[in-house]
Design an enzyme around this catalytic site. Sequence first.
Site, short mmCIF file in Angstrom:
data_model
loop_
_atom_site.label_atom_id
_atom_site.label_comp_id
_atom_site.label_asym_id
_atom_site.label_seq_id
_atom_site.Cartn_x
_atom_site.Cartn_y
_atom_site.Cartn_z
N PRO A 235 0.81 -1.23 0.00
CA PRO A 235 0.00 0.00 0.00
C PRO A 235 0.84 1.27 0.00
O PRO A 235 0.86 2.02 0.97
CB PRO A 235 -0.82 -0.13 1.29
CG PRO A 235 0.08 -0.90 2.20
CD PRO A 235 0.85 -1.86 1.33
N CYS A 236 1.51 1.53 -1.12
CA CYS A 236 2.38 2.70 -1.20
C CYS A 236 1.55 3.99 -1.18
O CYS A 236 2.10 5.06 -0.94
CB CYS A 236 3.26 2.63 -2.44
SG CYS A 236 2.36 2.49 -3.98
#
Length: 258
Positions: free
Chosen positions: A165-166
């Site tokens: 989940p950048c």
Amino acid sequence: MTERSNRCIEEYRTQTRRTAAPDFAAKCLDRLGLADRYLAIESAIGPVYVAWNPVGVSAVRQASDSEAFERWFRKRFARRALPATGEAPIVESVRRALAGESVPELAIDLRDCTPFEADVLRKAREIGRGHARPYAWLAREINRPRAVRAVGSALANNPVPLLIPCHRVVRSDYSSGEYVFGSDVKRKLLEREGLDLPAITDLVRHGYHYLGQPDDGCFCLPTCGNVIHDEHLVRFHSVDEAIAQGLEPCTTCRPMAA
DNA sequence: TGGGTGACGACGC
DNA sequence: AGCGTCGCCACCC
């Protein structure tokens, strides 16, 4: 050397380089069950193409159609991805992860990454739903406090956005920063995950960089998902201020350097 | 190989 | 407040 043999050699080289060799390689890998397979799967931002191989998920990307995805994949990884034929076991885990569930056991193929990139991505993966962390925080956590900019580059290279989940890594002033799928999508994802980023940027603009909950005795980054935004919430300008109130740094968001 | 290039951040207006 | 500048560091020709 005859003209005829020259033509043959030239043709062989062209075929080998441009078509024959990659196809042959793909066929061999496929026979061995090692090829990357892909499938379109529904996600928070609509369908995305997901590729995997025996090591784990190798790619997540939006694309207009499977041909565009295959082109992108081949350019990015210098190998081919083939359409999935059946439903591989890993696909069910991917579906759950893309539906928003935490699936820490889901294998991800980071072999294409440098050690630094892998460090960045592994740390980013630890950021839970409803949380966000600054780029500088991530740099500090992997013991490269001055490599902030390089952390941004590594996240920009994330082969599996959404799964790693950048989008939960934001600027130090809590504006969203950039994203593969666009910064507005990034903001929308964070909002959907329960984070009020606009309220937090406002807080920080007024100099409040930390939040404390005297009830449980710790203080947090304003984007820590453990913070309960109620009337007990106390705002602090600095770490020192929070500590002076007898609060401990939150062990989840780790608001200060070790 | 070394200089160019960023999903950044601090600072100066 | 929002922009320009510069330093930073890993990676890429």
